[in-house]
Design an enzyme around this catalytic site. Structure first.
Site, PDB file in Angstrom:
ATOM      1  CG  HIS A  16     -14.702 -53.216 -12.362  1.00  0.00           C
ATOM      2  ND1 HIS A  16     -14.885 -52.882 -11.042  1.00  0.00           N
ATOM      3  CD2 HIS A  16     -13.366 -53.401 -12.512  1.00  0.00           C
ATOM      4  CE1 HIS A  16     -13.731 -52.904 -10.404  1.00  0.00           C
ATOM      5  NE2 HIS A  16     -12.775 -53.206 -11.278  1.00  0.00           N
ATOM      6  CG  HIS A  66     -13.354 -48.615 -11.469  1.00  0.00           C
ATOM      7  ND1 HIS A  66     -13.207 -49.769 -12.192  1.00  0.00           N
ATOM      8  CD2 HIS A  66     -12.115 -48.285 -11.017  1.00  0.00           C
ATOM      9  CE1 HIS A  66     -11.935 -50.117 -12.203  1.00  0.00           C
ATOM     10  NE2 HIS A  66     -11.252 -49.239 -11.493  1.00  0.00           N
ATOM     11  N   GLY A 107     -10.144 -47.645  -3.790  1.00  0.00           N
ATOM     12  CA  GLY A 107     -10.801 -48.901  -3.432  1.00  0.00           C
ATOM     13  C   GLY A 107     -10.013 -49.648  -2.364  1.00  0.00           C
ATOM     14  CG  ASP A 123      -5.904 -52.109  -5.957  1.00  0.00           C
ATOM     15  OD1 ASP A 123      -5.365 -53.167  -6.275  1.00  0.00           O
ATOM     16  OD2 ASP A 123      -6.739 -51.535  -6.676  1.00  0.00           O
ATOM     17  CB  SER A 157      -9.543 -53.898 -14.841  1.00  0.00           C
ATOM     18  OG  SER A 157     -10.039 -52.783 -14.155  1.00  0.00           O
TER      19      SER A 157
END
Ligand code: PAF
Length: 317
Positions: free
Chosen positions: A53, A56, A181, A184, A220
């Site tokens: 998405h 990313h 990212g 996380d 996601s």
């Protein structure tokens, strides 16, 4: 150059080495363009599990801006799924992933099958995340971070450029970088710890969270939310913003009231809301309830919204 899809380790290593050499030989950019020139011989790796998405895309664009060659990996790693049903339902969107990565300027999408990554079946040697991998997300997903670190260690080695072994670029940065990212946050902290403690010759670059206009952090898993659940899910970022406002004003955080706010949204089951040290993720006991907030902290939040487990976080201070 259009993106190339590769599925074997041998193919990936030969192709990246050839492109790194080719681009290093093209360093005849006029002097005035030197500031825009990407450092020759640098390789950026963007590990993903696909279902890509805009978050990313941001990882990929950052890697493309900083490196002469970029590889994105798409591998749904069975080791980090406790529940086989969760693994089976994980979205597989190869064509769309390839298009998104091409648009971002990525050179190679490495999409191996399970046999390529684990040729002997389940690996007998694994990385363990230790105690820090058992907290927060690890508490509800036992073994998840051991599986994630094991594949990240493997991908970092598989993607490592032959010319890049610890050789710094002209700015003194390692010539090999991997992009993760900030969303996380626990995974990021554990990857950083692994790389530092085991001396991997790679720089870990954190890329900020990308949010929809209404504040929902991109994931996601958002595609599994119904319209009502998506509306309820907004309470996560609302609670984080409330805490950020209090931190910016040096007020007590009063996390209990933020937890109350989250619990009040229909269909939302709060798992945890914790104020932690941004680097070590150690829980900060002070400044959360009654004393004015000072310093820096990270708020981590996780909740189930309908059937979907969501995480988010925000830096304070
Ligand atoms: O964050 C992810 O998508 C995965 O955990 C990662 C880092 C690609 C490892 O499988």
């Amino acid at each position: 150059m259009s993106i190339a899809l590769v599925s074997t380790i041998a193919e990936l290593q030969a192709a990246t080495a050839a492109l790194l050499r080719q681009r290093a030989g093209q360093e005849t950019v006029p002097e005035e363009a030197a500031s825009q020139r990407k450092p020759a011989g640098t390789l950026g790796l963007v590990p993903t599990m696909g279902a890509l998405h805009a978050g990313h895309a941001e990882l990929a664009r950052t890697a493309v801006a900083e490196n002469s060659v970029v590889v994105a990996t798409v591998f749904i790693n069975p080791l980090q799924f406790g529940d086989p049903a969760d693994l089976a339902r994980y979205p597989r969107t190869t064509e769309a992933d390839l298009a998104l990565l091409e648009q971002a300027g990525v050179d190679f999408m490495f999409a191996p099958d399970v046999a390529q990554m684990y040729p002997n079946g389940e690996p007998s040697v694994r990385i363990t995340a230790g105690k820090a991998g058992e907290m927060f997300e690890g508490a509800s997903r036992p073994g998840h971070f051991d599986g994630a670190l094991t594949i990240v260690a493997k991908l970092l080695h598989v993607g490592m450029p032959e010319t890049g072994l610890a050789a710094p670029d002209t700015a003194g940065r390692p010539s090999y970088r991997a992009y993760f990212g900030q969303k996380d946050a626990q995974q990021l902290a554990l990857v950083r710890a692994m790389v530092a403690e085991l001396n991997f010759p790679v720089e870990i670059v954190a890329v900020p969270i990308v949010r929809d206009e209404d504040g929902l952090a991109l994931s996601s898993r958002n595609r599994f939310l119904s319209a009502e659940e998506r509306e309820s899910a907004l309470v996560l970022s609302r609670a984080l913003r409330l805490l950020k406002r209090r931190a910016d004003a040096h007020e007590p955080l009063d996390t209990a009231s933020a937890e109350e706010l989250v619990r009040s949204a229909p269909g939302v089951e709060l798992d945890y809301l914790e104020v932690v040290d941004p680097r070590t993720l150690a829980v900060r006991a002070e400044n959360c309830q009654d004393t004015p907030f000072t310093g820096e902290a990270l708020v981590l939040i996780a909740a189930k919204v309908g059937p979907v487990r969501l995480i988010d976080n925000m830096l304070l201070g």
